[in-house]
Design an enzyme around this catalytic site. Structure first.
Site, PDB file in Angstrom:
ATOM      1  N   CYS A 110     -16.860  14.399  -6.102  1.00 18.25           N
ATOM      2  CA  CYS A 110     -16.988  14.421  -7.466  1.00 18.25           C
ATOM      3  C   CYS A 110     -16.788  12.378  -7.943  1.00 18.25           C
ATOM      4  CB  CYS A 110     -16.069  15.104  -7.831  1.00 18.25           C
ATOM      5  SG  CYS A 110     -15.773  15.392  -9.528  1.00 18.25           S
TER       6      CYS A 110
ATOM      7  N   HIS B 199     -18.354  20.660  -5.774  1.00 19.78           N
ATOM      8  CA  HIS B 199     -16.586  20.874  -5.005  1.00 19.78           C
ATOM      9  C   HIS B 199     -16.612  22.346  -4.734  1.00 19.78           C
ATOM     10  CE1 HIS B 199     -14.047  17.782  -7.643  1.00 19.78           C
ATOM     11  NE2 HIS B 199     -15.328  18.350  -8.585  1.00 19.78           N
TER      12      HIS B 199
ATOM     13  N   GLU C  40     -15.128  21.601  -1.889  1.00 16.22           N
ATOM     14  CA  GLU C  40     -13.421  22.771  -1.681  1.00 16.22           C
ATOM     15  C   GLU C  40     -12.192  23.271  -2.840  1.00 16.22           C
ATOM     16  OE1 GLU C  40     -13.269  19.500  -5.011  1.00 16.22           O
ATOM     17  OE2 GLU C  40     -14.657  19.753  -3.129  1.00 16.22           O
TER      18      GLU C  40
END
Length: 327
Positions: free
Chosen positions: A167, A292, A294
């Protein structure tokens, strides 16, 4: 008791009627073509999200390395406004790392020089309040400070290090192109074509690339969270994109629910050419992506996932790959 038919209609007709006003507003407020594409998708036959992996997401390939008791240090890098550091640290911790919280102020002040870290994860969120070009501003705080620039140059030059940018961190690392070897054809990341911040669950396909983090995942497709306002890959020229493609450095692409390359909104949420949303450098040690991983490394973090994903999602493999690569 007499039976009366109350309604005889199709879902797409009713949803189109319900959405007409929102569509009209979106055409004026946002990118009109994107608004039209999203409205047209209501009437299309949509098989929905799916996932197919080329590996077993429950296989803990990092377990033998965790068993040694050695937990390599990874710098979880953040800047003012970044908010993704906790999920990033948790994912790498589960994969057998010691996650170290590193704020840019620590690097600038000399409290952290990255020499004791084998990994670097530049996190996402809202750096500098997510103003336009926030990630590029973050990069300039490195490039225009000789001492800080030297610390990052030395880190990227070491062959025993890897880096992940997500990001804002993706935008930031892409702007560090001049100090990251093997990134000559990388794009910059600009405002989404939709002209809006995009937060949704999208479908991506992992491509064959040198990325050490995506090793063994190529050919897989799976859902992932996107949450960004500036994720559109912009190349200096068509030749630059062609050179990147020829070098096999495209690591991830958006696809639609029919598993075809996504070139329309909302399946391609930011308008990047040919669905490009993940890249790596030539030796595969540096991987950047807009989505993303994570935030969805556990199955429970996803709003939809295949029923066989009970604990880990398919994205946990990315973090375990890093531990295996370090050995």
């Amino acid at each position: 008791t007499p039976q009366f038919e109350l309604i005889d209609s199709r879902r797409e007709a009713l949803q189109s009627l319900w959405t007409e006003t929102s569509h009209a507003i979106a055409r004026v407020r946002d990118n009109a073509e994107c608004a039209d594409q999203e409205f047209a998708a209501i009437k299309a036959q949509d098989p929905g999200l799916s996932a197919q992996l080329s590996y077993d997401c429950d296989a803990d390939i990092a377990a033998p390395y965790i068993a040694t008791g050695q937990r390599p240090r990874i710098a979880v890098l953040r800047e003012q406004g970044v908010n993704g550091q906790m999920e990033m640290a948790a994912a790498f911790d589960r994969a057998g790392f010691t996650a170290v919280d590193v704020h840019m102020s620590d690097v600038i002040a000399g409290r952290q020089d990255l020499t004791d870290c084998h990994g670097l994860a530049a996190c996402g969120g809202f750096s500098y309040g997510d103003v336009l070009g926030a990630g590029e501003g973050w990069a300039k705080s490195i490039l225009f400070n000789d001492a800080v620039r030297s610390r990052f140059e030395q880190f990227f030059a070491r062959t025993d290090t890897f880096a992940l940018g997500v990001c804002n961190g993706c935008q930031m690392l892409s702007a560090l192109q001049e100090i990251i070897p093997g990134t000559d054809h990388w794009p910059r990341f600009a405002r989404n074509r939709s002209e809006q911040y995009e937060s949704r669950l999208s479908l991506v396909r992992v491509e064959a690339s040198p990325s050490v983090l995506l090793s063994g995942m190529e050919g897989s497709h799976l859902p992932i969270v996107v949450a960004h306002g500036e994720g559109c890959a912009q190349f200096a020229s068509a030749d630059e994109q062609a050179s990147l493609e020829a070098a096999g450095l495209v690591a991830m692409r958006f696809i639609d629910h029919d598993l075809q390359l996504a070139d329309t909104y909302p399946y391609n949420p930011n308008g990047s050419p040919d669905g490009i949303t993940g890249l790596c450098n030539e030796d595969g040690r540096v991987t950047i992506m807009m989505p993303h991983p994570e935030r969805v490394f556990r199955a429970a973090q996803l709003s939809w996932h295949p029923p066989e994903w009970e604990t880990d999602s398919g994205w946990m493999r990315l973090f375990r790959n890093a531990r295996v690569w370090l050995g």
